[in-house]
Every structure is written in structure tokens, then in C-alpha cells.
Write an enzyme that holds these catalytic residues in place. Structure first.
Site, PDB file in Angstrom:
ATOM      1  N   ASN A 211       0.844  -1.201   0.000  1.00 26.07           N
ATOM      2  CA  ASN A 211       0.000   0.000   0.000  1.00 26.07           C
ATOM      3  C   ASN A 211       0.876   1.247   0.000  1.00 26.07           C
ATOM      4  OD1 ASN A 211       0.589   0.791   2.819  1.00 26.07           O
ATOM      5  ND2 ASN A 211      -0.398  -1.169   3.266  1.00 26.07           N
ATOM      6  N   ASP A 280      -4.458  -6.353   5.333  1.00 22.03           N
ATOM      7  CA  ASP A 280      -5.475  -7.221   5.942  1.00 22.03           C
ATOM      8  C   ASP A 280      -5.468  -8.604   5.295  1.00 22.03           C
ATOM      9  OD1 ASP A 280      -6.374  -5.213   7.608  1.00 22.03           O
ATOM     10  OD2 ASP A 280      -7.758  -4.422   6.086  1.00 22.03           O
ATOM     11  N   LYS A 290       7.826 -17.490 -10.974  1.00 22.21           N
ATOM     12  CA  LYS A 290       7.098 -16.323 -11.488  1.00 22.21           C
ATOM     13  C   LYS A 290       5.838 -16.779 -12.239  1.00 22.21           C
ATOM     14  CE  LYS A 290       7.629 -12.533 -14.660  1.00 22.21           C
ATOM     15  NZ  LYS A 290       8.254 -12.242 -15.930  1.00 22.21           N
ATOM     16  N   PHE A 324      -4.234   3.334  14.937  1.00 22.30           N
ATOM     17  CA  PHE A 324      -4.606   4.305  13.908  1.00 22.30           C
ATOM     18  C   PHE A 324      -5.722   3.711  13.053  1.00 22.30           C
ATOM     19  CE2 PHE A 324      -1.910   8.100  13.468  1.00 22.30           C
ATOM     20  CZ  PHE A 324      -1.059   7.889  14.541  1.00 22.30           C
ATOM     21  N   LYS A 338     -13.752   0.695  16.134  1.00 20.23           N
ATOM     22  CA  LYS A 338     -12.447   0.038  16.268  1.00 20.23           C
ATOM     23  C   LYS A 338     -11.975   0.098  17.724  1.00 20.23           C
ATOM     24  CE  LYS A 338      -8.068  -0.212  13.737  1.00 20.23           C
ATOM     25  NZ  LYS A 338      -7.301   0.223  12.577  1.00 20.23           N
ATOM     26  N   LYS A 342     -11.359  -3.519  19.339  1.00 22.01           N
ATOM     27  CA  LYS A 342      -9.957  -3.932  19.503  1.00 22.01           C
ATOM     28  C   LYS A 342      -9.469  -3.754  20.930  1.00 22.01           C
ATOM     29  CE  LYS A 342      -9.861  -4.623  15.082  1.00 22.01           C
ATOM     30  NZ  LYS A 342      -9.106  -4.095  13.985  1.00 22.01           N
TER      31      LYS A 342
END
Ligand SMILES: Cc1cc2nc3c(=O)[nH]c(=O)nc-3n(C[C@H](O)[C@H](O)[C@H](O)COP(=O)(O)O)c2cc1C
Length: 399
Positions: A211, A280, A290, A324, A338, A342
Site C-alpha cells: 500500500n 489485511d 514467477k 490508527f 475500532k 480492539k
């Protein structure tokens, strides 16, 4: 009143040390000065005595006070030592531990924080030996006040000019302010683990899923914690950022590696700040070779990675947990959820859908969601400033 010991060595910039003594005294520091034999070719002890209104030290064996050993007592007396100007010769002596005069004997016999302001001819400065010697001192914790570029007495216009006295005073002021901040911070001496950056999930030997996280927010928090005296462990995915000096750096690639690095160290932490953008999902299988081009569409199957924050929330004893939430919509609602799900103590939300802030940017805009329902909005700013604001908010609440 803070006490400064100024060591003057034999460079042409020694004349600036007289001004530095004056500026330090005017700022409110008590200053004592020592000079090398060679420094006295450029400036006289009398000038420093008159300006500092203190005895000036030039001779290791002129032991005037029978109750102390002068070169030991002098270093202990000071809250900080400044070597300005610092010649290539004195830097070299210091790097190998030579103590053959008043200045080098005092510098070897002290643990007082020492600032070094080099001043010399550009070739002397760039010389491999000088660079090597400076690196040794930097690695040993000496604070360097880098020389500026400009007209040098040898006629060159290049790097090697001693930093101006006013700038040196301001560096010393900042140092004492930072010390003050450390001594009053609730993070001082505490163990804090920070995660940062993206994770990289491998598909085949050449491809991966990742990301856009740059790691900047996590690194900024780690640095801000260091500035407050915390023992920081920074577990980071691959980023373009330099390691943070003094922090324990752990480099990882995948979500699984990050999980293991955090889990193994969790027990010894007082706080964990999870600023990493952990994937995730990870490919269900990693291909050994490959993946070849084929006709038609391609599907890759993904499986869930371990939810690190959830694991920490379930296993925490006394650790304070900061997570975060990076979302592109319903940011605050998701952050609240969250927080509960959590078992975190704080969730800091940011909207990564806004291209001017978030993932790859130097800026961010955040809201801190506390367990007691309180929200604190931190307006858009540099990530380094936001890190300071976050810690300001946590200072009194986290213990
Ligand atoms: C006119 C003159 C200017 C000098 N300027 C410098 C200087 O700016 N930086 C430096 O490292 N050495 C300079 N030197 C050389 C030092 O004085 C010499 O290396 C001396 O041994 C340093 O001694 P000390 O480190 O014990 O003070 C200069 C020498 C002369 C003659």
C-alpha cells in the site's frame, strides 16, 4: 543558572570564541573557558577572563585548588561543554583518547554532554581522517554543530567556517529546553513500541501486494517519543526513511513478520503505538516461480492476516494501546467501532481518501478518540508537529 565550559583550540576562528563567551554570558549562562597552548597563539586568556569573569584554564598542572583535581572537577562542574572552534587536531586527539593538555585531559575525564563546532580549511575538513574521526565522535554521542560554507581564512570559499556564535547559543538553548522536556515527560524511561510503514505481501518471486504508506507518521511519533526520553522500538515495513538514531530498529516485510516482531516484544512495553498500514490480506499461497502470462483474466486468492491490534487488545496486561484508523469514508464512526472492538485505549483516525493529507504526504489531519468518549481534533499540519501534539495529549492521560 546553567554552566557552560568552553574549550577553545588553535584555529583562526578562535576570535569568534570571544564573542561566543560574551553571547553566552549575556544569555544568562555561567561560562568558564579553557584554552589549548596553540589557541593562545590566536587569542589571550585575559580576553576570556574579562568577559566570562572567571578564571581561565590553560595548564593541566597548575593545580590551584588542593581540594580537587582541576581537569576532572571542571568537566563535572559543567552542564554542557562546547569545543569552539574545534581544530582537526583536537578532534583527532579526542577520537583516539589522547589527553596531553588541559583541554583534551578535561574532555577525556568527563561524561558531560559535549558540543563540537569544527572550523578549518576545507581540505582539512574533507580529509578522510578528519571525516573518520568526526564519525567516531558522532557515534559516541558528541553533538556536532556543523560548520557553514563561506569565505575561509585560507582564501577558499567553501565549507569549514565555524557556526556563528548566536546560532551556537540558540542550539545550546534548544538543548537545555529539550532536556527540560525529557525530565518532566511521563514517557521518560518508558518502553514504547511503534509500528510504521506498509507491509509487503509476496505473490511470486517478483510480485507483491502493498500500500501507499510512507511510514512518515510512525517515524514522526517514534522521533517525538525519543525526544521525551522513551526507549523506543520501531518495527517498520519497507520505507524510504532513514533509521532513527538511538531507536531500536526492527525491519520487517510481511504482516506476519510484523505480528511476530510486535508479539515477541509486547510483554516488555509500557505503550504500543500502531501506526503501520498492515495488509489485511495476503495471497493464500506464495508461488515458487514467477506467474506466467496466460489468456483471460487472472484471480489470486487471498487469506486474512493476523489482526495485530486485536491480538494486543486481547493480550494486554498494563500496556496502553494506541491504534490508527486509516479510512476513506465514515472515518469517525469507524474509529469509534475500532476502539471498542480492539480493546484499544485510543484510536487516531485520519482520512486517507484526502490526497492532500495522509499516506504519502508530509501533512495529516487527525482526530484522537479516547475510551471515555472524548474526541480531540488536531488540525492539519506537518506530521512531526502532529506527533508532538499527539504526545502532548497523551502525556497526562496514558498512565
Ligand atoms: C594561521 C593559522 C590558522 C590555523 N587555522 C586552523 C583552523 O582553522 N583549523 C584547524 O583545525 N587548524 C588550524 N591551524 C592549525 C592548528 O593551529 C594546528 O593543527 C594546531 O596543532 C592545533 O592545536 P590544538 O588543536 O591543540 O589547538 C591553523 C594554523 C595557523 C598557523
Amino acid at each position: 543558572m546553567k554552566k557552560i565550559l568552553l574549550a577553545v583550540t588553535g584555529g583562526i576562528a578562535a576570535y569568534k570564541a570571544i564573542d561566543l563567551t560574551s553571547k553566552l554570558t549575556q544569555t544568562g549562562y555561567e561560562v568558564r573557558v579553557m584554552l589549548t597552548e596553540n589557541a593562545q597563539q590566536f587569542v589571550t586568556p585575559l580576553a576570556f577572563q574579562a568577559i566570562s569573569r572567571n578564571v581561565v584554564y590553560t595548564n593541566t598542572f597548575l593545580e590551584e585548588n588542593p581540594h580537587e583535581i582541576q581537569h576532572v572537577a571542571l568537566g563535572d562542574w559543567a552542564d554542557a561543554i562546547i569545543i569552539a572552534p574545534a581544530t582537526a587536531n583536537t578532534i583527532a586527539k579526542l577520537s583516539v583518547g589522547i589527553a596531553d593538555d588541559m583541554v583534551t585531559s578535561t574532555l577525556l575525564a568527563t561524561e558531560t554532554p559535549t558540543f563540537v563546532a569544527p572550523a578549518m580549511n576545507v581540505h582539512m575538513y574533507n580529509n578522510k581522517r578528519t571525516q573518520h574521526n568526526m564519525k567516531i565522535l558522532k557515534d559516541d554521542g558528541y553533538h556536532f554543530i556543523e560548520p557553514g560554507s563561506g569565505y575561509l581564512a585560507c582564501g577558499y570559499v567553501a565549507k569549514g567556517r565555524m557556526e556563528e556564535p548566536l546560532a551556537i547559543v540558540s542550539i545550546i538553548d534548544d538543548y537545555f529546553k529539550a532536556q527540560q522536556r525529557i525530565s518532566t515527560s511521563s514517557f521518560n524511561g518508558k518502553n514504547v513500541l511503534v509500528t510504521a510503514g506498509p507491509t509487503v505481501e509476496v505473490i511470486d518471486p517478483v510480485r507483491f501486494v502493498s500500500n501507499r504508506s510512507s511510514g512518515k507518521m510512525g517515524f514522526a511519533i517514534a522521533q517525538a517519543l525519543m525526544n521525551r526520553g522513551a526507549n523506543v522500538t520501531l518495527v517498520t515495513g519497507p520505507t524510504q526513511l532513514e533509521d532513527i538514531p538511538g531507536a531500536k530498529m526492527i525491519h520487517v516485510q510481511s504482516a506476519q513478520e510484523m505480528f511476530e516482531a510486535v508479539k515477541d516484544r509486547f510483554e516488555h512495553q509500557d505503550m504500543v503505538v500502531k501506526a503501520a498500514a498492515v495488509s489485511d490480506y495476503t495471497p493464500s499461497e506464495v508461488l515458487e516461480h514467477k506467474l506466467k502470462k496466460q489468456d483471460g483474466d487472472l484471480s489470486v486468492t487471498f487469506k486474512r492476516t493476523v489482526d495485530i491490534l486485536k491480538y494486543l487488545g486481547e493480550h494486554k496486561t498494563s500496556q496502553f494501546l494506541v491504534g490508527f484508523a486509516a479510512e476513506t469514508k465514515d472515518v469517525d464512526a469507524y474509529a469509534e467501532q475500532k476502539l471498542q472492538k480492539k480493546n484499544a485505549d485510543v484510536i487516531i483516525s485520519n482520512n486517507v481518501g484526502d490526497q492532500t493529507i495522509g499516506f504519502n504526504s508530509d501533512d495529516n489531519e487527525l482526530t484522537m478518540h479516547f475510551k471515555d468518549g472524548q474526541h480531540i481534533y488536531i488540525k492539519k499540519g506537518r506530521k512531526s508537529d502532529l506527533a508532538t501534539r499527539i504526545l502532548d495529549e497523551l502525556e497526562t492521560r496514558w498512565q
